[in-house]
Design an enzyme around this catalytic site. Structure first.
Site, PDB file in Angstrom:
ATOM      1  N   GLU A  24       0.818  -1.211   0.000  1.00  0.00           N
ATOM      2  CA  GLU A  24       0.000   0.000   0.000  1.00  0.00           C
ATOM      3  C   GLU A  24       0.853   1.262   0.000  1.00  0.00           C
ATOM      4  O   GLU A  24       0.550   2.234  -0.710  1.00  0.00           O
ATOM      5  CB  GLU A  24      -0.928   0.013   1.216  1.00  0.00           C
ATOM      6  N   HIS A  79      -4.696   6.230   0.032  1.00  0.00           N
ATOM      7  CA  HIS A  79      -4.515   4.892   0.598  1.00  0.00           C
ATOM      8  C   HIS A  79      -5.005   3.825  -0.377  1.00  0.00           C
ATOM      9  O   HIS A  79      -5.670   4.123  -1.374  1.00  0.00           O
ATOM     10  CB  HIS A  79      -5.310   4.762   1.900  1.00  0.00           C
ATOM     11  N   GLU A 142      -9.602   5.464  -0.618  1.00  0.00           N
ATOM     12  CA  GLU A 142      -9.149   4.072  -0.558  1.00  0.00           C
ATOM     13  C   GLU A 142      -9.224   3.503  -1.969  1.00  0.00           C
ATOM     14  O   GLU A 142     -10.289   3.149  -2.462  1.00  0.00           O
ATOM     15  CB  GLU A 142     -10.025   3.270   0.405  1.00  0.00           C
TER      16      GLU A 142
END
Length: 269
Positions: A24, A79, A142
């Protein structure tokens, strides 16, 4: 001059979510650097500030403290996700978010999902540090799930990373009402000659890319794949000549990488 704070999640000793060969922290940094490059190159009166520009660890409190001290106009924390079943994209604001944060989330969410496609998990609110402690409108994105195989495969593709970057850039530009730095005006004959030479270079580079893809032991540089995809969009009329020119200039800053890769593979375009 608008100040945009881009926060690349995790970093250094904190890799974030890890699965399927994807970290990530790496995706977050790549997207953040891409947002800075494109937003500052394509739009006027905007400065992009980064929590981190390398693989370093930062405490959450330090990230928001720096953004607040810089008096940034907006904050976007980047993210990737994990543990989400079917995967997809989602965005977060604070549970008691201001109307401006809600507007920022709505604008970016729609822009990113339009570019990225796939599963839209919706606009959500949660008590997250980055959106709670920021004094400016703030959201957290995200961008797909590293532990969902299909999403992880997409995150390994430069065209998907480009879509994520473009979605953020267009959303930020729309929210702030930014003006483009230069219109795509007709090119002069001299510039057209230069552009034709560059097109020929990229065409020959495409043959090298194709050759690399047939070799299982070699990996084609990601920037080259991205440049080639953008070149195809230019030929099909999906993108303008100014954006194409700018991308080539950015790409060929990596000249040393090209030389090193050619030397390693002993394949010439």
């Amino acid at each position: 001059m608008y100040k945009v704070w881009i926060d690349a999640g995790h970093g250094g000793k904190d890799p974030g979510a890890v699965a399927n060969g994807v970290l990530e922290k790496d995706i977050a940094l790549k997207v953040s650097l891409g947002i800075k490059d494109r937003l500052e190159s394509l739009y006027e009166d905007v400065q992009v500030l980064l929590s981190r520009s390398t693989d370093v660890f930062l405490e959450l409190r330090d990230r928001t403290a720096k953004a607040n001290a810089a008096s940034a106009d907006i904050l976007v924390s980047i993210h990737c996700n994990a543990g989400g079943g079917k995967g997809g994209f989602e965005s977060f604001r604070y549970t008691s978010a201001s109307q401006n944060s809600i507007k920022l989330q709505d604008t970016l969410h729609k822009s990113i999902t339009a570019k990225l496609g796939g599963t839209d998990r919706g606009q959500k609110a949660q008590n997250l540090h980055m959106v709670r402690e920021s004094k400016m409108p703030a959201i957290l994105t995200e961008n797909l799930f590293v532990d969902v195989a299909a999403d992880a495969d997409r995150l390994k593709q430069s065209i998907v990373i480009d879509a994520i970057i473009d979605g953020h850039v267009q959303g930020i530009a729309t929210y702030l009402g930014l003006a483009k730095t230069k219109e795509d005006k007709p090119l002069t004959s001299e510039v057209m000659k230069q552009l034709e030479k560059l097109k020929a270079i990229v065409e020959s580079q495409a043959k090298w890319i194709a050759a690399q893809k047939t070799r299982e032991d070699m990996e084609c540089p990601k920037w080259a794949e991205s440049a080639y995809e953008y070149f195809k969009d230019y030929l099909s009329g999906k993108t303008g000549s100014y954006d194409f020119w700018r991308l080539l200039v950015v790409s060929y800053r990596k000249d040393e990488e090209i030389k090193a890769h050619k030397k390693q593979t002993k394949i010439s375009p």
